[in-house]
Every structure is written in structure tokens, then in C-alpha cells.
Enzyme design. Structure first.
Site, short mmCIF file in Angstrom:
data_model
loop_
_atom_site.label_atom_id
_atom_site.label_comp_id
_atom_site.label_asym_id
_atom_site.label_seq_id
_atom_site.Cartn_x
_atom_site.Cartn_y
_atom_site.Cartn_z
N GLU A 147 -4.89 -1.47 -1.22
CA GLU A 147 -4.64 -0.98 0.14
C GLU A 147 -6.00 -0.65 0.72
OE1 GLU A 147 -1.83 2.26 -0.04
OE2 GLU A 147 -0.22 0.93 -0.67
N CYS B 111 -6.13 5.52 7.30
CA CYS B 111 -6.33 4.06 7.40
C CYS B 111 -5.43 3.45 8.46
CB CYS B 111 -6.04 3.42 6.05
SG CYS B 111 -4.35 3.77 5.50
#
Ligand code: NAD
Ligand code: 6OD
Length: 496
Positions: A264, A298
Site C-alpha cells: 500500500e 495516504c
């Protein structure tokens, strides 16, 4: 402050140890844990040397080969629940450690990070018993057929490498399904935020997880614990969350031993606001998706595209929202926004503010460093910033900044909005604001992102696939996707 909160803060100030083979391990070599609010040294962290990393991997391997490797689903389910209960009981300790490490507002950690830490264990405990076995009946020429079914076993020893922005949330997001599937774990928290990982080790200890099933090693990336873990031949799989460039390095390092990887990585996420959207909700939602955790999520929106009829009004409303943010100490009730994680990261974000000016952006608000006239001036605060006027190809529009900043661009047609949003090397998340249901479905499926939120942002159902495309990573975590990644599948084909 209550005496419980005071003792939690005291606890967070202790030296941060490694946890290997069921023992808390100190080391002579230490590095400071800096509190981002005032730059003070909050605690010191025992750095793992290579021998300790080896020991962690070996004890994880031994644990896998022992009774842990044969635990039933029910036993693991019980254990995950016990872990979540102890985490709930130690809520204030986790809160103090998360806040000490990151400087984020306690309100945010109280509503997001700490409850999600425990929820991650509960979610995978709930999912485990209904994780279905795949089974296919197959026709054969003799008419008798065959039966295929896939059984699962743990992947083995899993390396969990985490970033600093949501340290507890992400560590537990990976550790819970890894343990649920019967693996053993060697976790490396970010060097910036080691506190909650040490507490999680205490929880595992109290939950009587067999020694070696969960280990924590502290250190840095290159030439330190991170690299030693990524290159270790005893590690079977790595789940990593962090920068895309680090991911690429870990991928190269892991190639030699052909490890399973789940990544990720970074994002440069778009928010697309159509003129038919509920204006107030779109502004509030976009302010949240830009500024939450000082822009250090993020999933944050760094590129905002607004349909022309509402563009001016939207920019003005976002300016007001940015200027209403209260930069302050984590436990003050009025604080909405904390500092960035470190001096180095603030320098990076400031370099983008300067670059934006150089690229010809208009700074609608912010663009600098606030002055408080108190201890916060030694911390890493930065002004929430809104930019306009850049072309989509500008570096500030293409590179992840990871601070409290967005650029707002006008667009005319749906087609143009889709093209602008997709004009990125990243593909993690997008937010779409519209009241037109058909458009919502149509545009959402055309956006090149692993996660699309419509009229909301960062609303999480832990059963859903989470992850990115392009530079934002590969593989999906969440629900059965995590369970698949953390399991080795063997198909058994029986000729009938
Ligand atoms: P980072 O990549 O610098 O560090 C992450 C972790 O990797 C740290 O523990 C670090 O010590 C370790 N590391 C660094 N170099 C290594 C190496 N060569 N080998 C092994 N380990 C190494 O990331 P960061 O600065 O801590 O976090 C911010 C970044 O994380 C941003 O890019 C953000 O977008 C990304 N992020 C992505 C997600 C997601 O879900 N996609 C979630 C959170 C953060
Ligand atoms: O919510 C999650 O499960 C998750 N992985 C969030 C990541 C956020 C990034 O900063």
C-alpha cells in the site's frame, strides 16, 4: 488531566524496547523519539542490530513450527478477541503513545486510530469462521468427474513494515489478519513512531500469545532493521505500507528470495466536485480530505477539480475552512490540526510550497510556517495551504507532497474531469461529489483508483478491498483479500 491519562503519558515516556521471542529486549544503541509538537525528546528507542533481527525471524519460525502452527480457527478467533479487549482496556495508554509519537490531536486519535486498532482484531476474528473454502466439481471424459477444493495454511513468517502517519491503525490492519490466518509476525514500526507497536507487544504478552508469534524490532530502513527484514531469507511474505520509492526498493530486495508482497503505497488523490453537488457537504468533505492529520493520510485529496460554475465560491469556502483550522497542542479541546511528523518532512513540504510559487501557483492561503511565540515554535507545524493556477503537468500536481495542502483546478465537462483525475502516476483513492446518481456510478468506475468514495471520504468497511493501482501499490488488503494474502492455498483434485 485525569490520573489515568497522566499515568498513560508517563508510560509512553519509558524506553521503547524490542519484543523478540516473548521477551522485551533492550539494546545499547538507542535513538531518540522526538515529539513533533515541540521537538523535545520524548523517550529513547532501543535499536535492533542485525543479530536481534535474525533472532526475531528465527523465533517466529520456531513458533510457526510449534503448537501455534496447529491452532484451530476457534482458538485464533478467541485470541484476536482477547487482544482487542485488552486494547480497549488500555485505550488511554494507546492514546498517549499515539499522540506522543505523532503530535496529532487527541480528538482524532480517540475517534480514529485507537478504536480502529482494536476494531481490526475484532473484524478479522468475526470474518474468520465464514471464510469459505473454494470447491469446484469438474466433468471428466469417463463421466465420473472430479472434485477440486482448495485448503489453506499460513504463508509462514510475515514481515510487517509500517509508516508513521497512522502507526497503530496500519500495524494492526496487517497484524490482525496475519495472525488470524495462523502466521507469525516480525513487525518493524517506523523509526518516527515506535510507541504504539511497543504497547501492542505488551498486549500480546498479556494475551499469552506463544513466544515468537509476534515480534517487534525497532530501527530504520536502509542499512538497518527495515532492510534486514526485507532481505531476510527466513521471511516468507512482506506487507508494506509507505512511500512508493521505498516499495520499489523493498521489491528489489525481496526478489532474491521470491517473497509474497502486498504494497500500500503513496497517493496523489483527486477529489472531483460537480456543480450539482451539495455545496456545503462537498466543501466540508474536501476540507476534511485535505487537512485531516495535517494532510498526512495516504488517502488525502491533493488535487481538487471543481466544475466551473462553483469554482470561485468553492475556492473561497475552502480558504475559510483552512483559515479556521486551529494548530495546537494535542490535548487542547480547540485543536484541529497538529504538526507534521518531523523537521525533515516539514522541509520537504515547504520545498513544495516554494516549488509551487516557482511553478506559478497562486497561494490562496498559507504557504509558510506559523509563529506561536511558545514551545510550539520548536515543533514542526506548517500552515494549511491552498493553491490554484497550476497546469496538471506541474510537479506539484504530480508528486505526492503529504502535507496540509491541495491545489484546486476548474473544469467544464465530465469527460475533462475524468481525464484530469486520471492524469497521474498514482492510483490510490478518489472522492466524487455529485447528486446525480447516474453520473456517480458512471464516473466512479472510470476513475483509475483502488478506492472511490462518493459524497464521503475515508468511510471504511473493513470487509472491502483496500489498496491502489499504478505507483500506489498492488494487492488488496481488507476482508477476504487480507485472508487470501496471508494464506497459502493448495488445490486438492480428487478423481471420483
Ligand atoms: P517510508 O517509505 O519512508 O517508510 C515506511 C517504512 O519503511 C518505515 O518503517 C521505514 O523505516 C521503512 N523503510 C524505509 N526504507 C526501507 C528499506 N529500504 N527497506 C525496508 N524498509 C524500509 O514511508 P513514511 O515516510 O513512513 O510514510 C509516508 C508514506 O507512506 C507516504 O508516501 C504515504 O502515502 C504512504 N502511505 C500509504 C498508505 C496506503 O495505504 N497506500 C498508507 C499510509 C501511508
Ligand atoms: O483504513 C485503512 O484500512 C487503511 N489502510 C488506511 C490507510 C491510510 C493511509 O494513510
Amino acid at each position: 488531566m485525569s490520573s489515568r491519562a497522566a499515568s498513560a503519558i508517563e508510560h509512553a515516556r519509558r524506553s521503547v524496547m524490542n519484543y523478540v521471542g516473548g521477551r522485551f529486549v533492550a539494546s545499547a544503541r538507542r535513538f531518540p523519539n522526538i515529539h513533533p509538537v515541540d521537538g523535545s525528546v520524548y523517550s529513547d528507542v532501543c535499536e535492533a542490530d542485525r543479530a536481534l533481527v535474525d533472532e526475531a525471524v528465527e523465533s517466529a519460525r520456531r513458533a510457526l513450527q510449534g503448537p501455534w502452527g496447529r491452532t484451530s480457527v476457534e482458538e485464533r478467533q478467541r485470541l484476536l478477541r482477547r487482544i482487542s479487549e485488552i486494547m480497549d482496556r488500555r485505550f488511554e495508554d494507546f492514546l498517549a503513545a499515539e499522540v506522543a509519537d505523532t503530535g496529532k490531536p487527541a480528538k482524532l486519535a480517540r475517534s480514529l486510530d485507537v478504536p480502529r486498532g482494536a476494531a481490526n482484531f475484532r473484524a478479522f476474528a468475526d470474518l474468520l469462521p465464514s471464510y469459505p473454502l473454494e470447491c469446484f466439481e469438474q466433468a471428466t471424459e469417463d463421466g465420473a468427474g472430479a472434485l477440486n477444493y482448495a485448503v489453506r495454511r499460513p504463508v509462514g513468517v510475515v514481515g510487517v513494515i509500517c509508516p508513521w502517519n497512522l502507526p497503530l491503525l496500519l500495524l494492526t490492519w496487517k497484524t490482525a489478519p496475519a495472525l488470524a490466518c495462523g502466521n507469525t509476525v516480525v513487525a518493524k514500526p517506523s523509526e518516527e513512531t515506535p510507541g504504539t507497536a511497543a504497547l501492542l507487544a505488551e498486549v500480546m504478552h498479556e494475551a499469552q500469545l506463544p513466544p515468537g508469534v509476534f515480534n517487534v524490532i525497532n530501527g530504520f530502513g536502509e542499512g538497518s532493521a527495515g532492510e534486514w527484514l526485507a532481505t531476510h531469507p527466513g521471511i516468507d511474505a512482506i506487507t508494506f505500507t509507505g512511500e512508493s520509492e521505498t516499495g520499489s526498493r523493498i521489491m528489489r530486495a525481496a526478489a532474491a528470495n521470491v517473497k509474497a508482497l502486498s504494497f500500500e503505497l503513496g497517493g496523489k488523490n483527486a477529489a472531483v466536485i460537480f456543480a450539482d453537488a451539495d455545496f456545503e457537504k462537498a466543501v466540508a468533505g474536501t476540507a476534511r480530505s485535505t487537512f485531516m492529520n495535517c494532510g498526512q493520510v495516504c488517502l488525502c485529496s491533493e488535487r481538487v477539480y471543481v466544475q466551473r460554475p462553483t469554482f470561485e465560491r468553492f475556492v473561497e469556502a475552502m480558504r475559510e475552512k483552512a483559515e479556521q483550522l486551529v494548530l495546537g497542542r494535542p490535548f487542547e479541546a480547540t485543536t484541529t490540526t497538529g504538526p507534521l511528523i518531523s523537521a525533515q518532512h516539514r522541509d520537504k513540504v515547504l520545498s513544495y510550497y516554494a516549488l509551487a510559487r516557482g511553478e506559478g501557483a497562486e497561494i490562496v492561503t498559507g504557504g509558510g510556517v506559523p509563529e506561536f511565540g511558545d514551545e510550539r515554535d520548536r515543533g514542526f507545524f506548517i500552515e494549511p495551504t491552498i493553491l490554484t493556477g497550476l497546469a496538471n503537468g506541474a510537479r506539484c500536481m504530480q508528486e505526492e507532497i503529504f502535507g496540509p495542502v491541495c491545489h484546486i483546478t476548474p473544469f467544464d465537462e465530465e469527460e475533462e474531469a475524468v481525464a484530469l483525475a486520471n492524469d497521474s502516476r498514482y492510483g490510490l483513492a478518489a472522492a466524487l461529489w455529485t447528486r446525480d446518481l447516474s453520473r456517480a456510478h458512471r464516473v466512479a468506475r472510470r476513475l483509475e483508483a483502488g478506492i472511490v468514495w462518493v459524497n464521503t471520504w475515508f468511510l471504511r468497511d473493513l470487509r472491502t478491498p483496500f489498496g491502489g493501482m499504478k505507483l500506489s501499490g498492488f494487492g488488496r488488503e481488507g476482508g477476504r483479500h487480507s485472508l487470501d494474502f496471508f494464506s497459502e492455498h493448495t488445490n486438492i483434485c480428487i478423481k471420483l
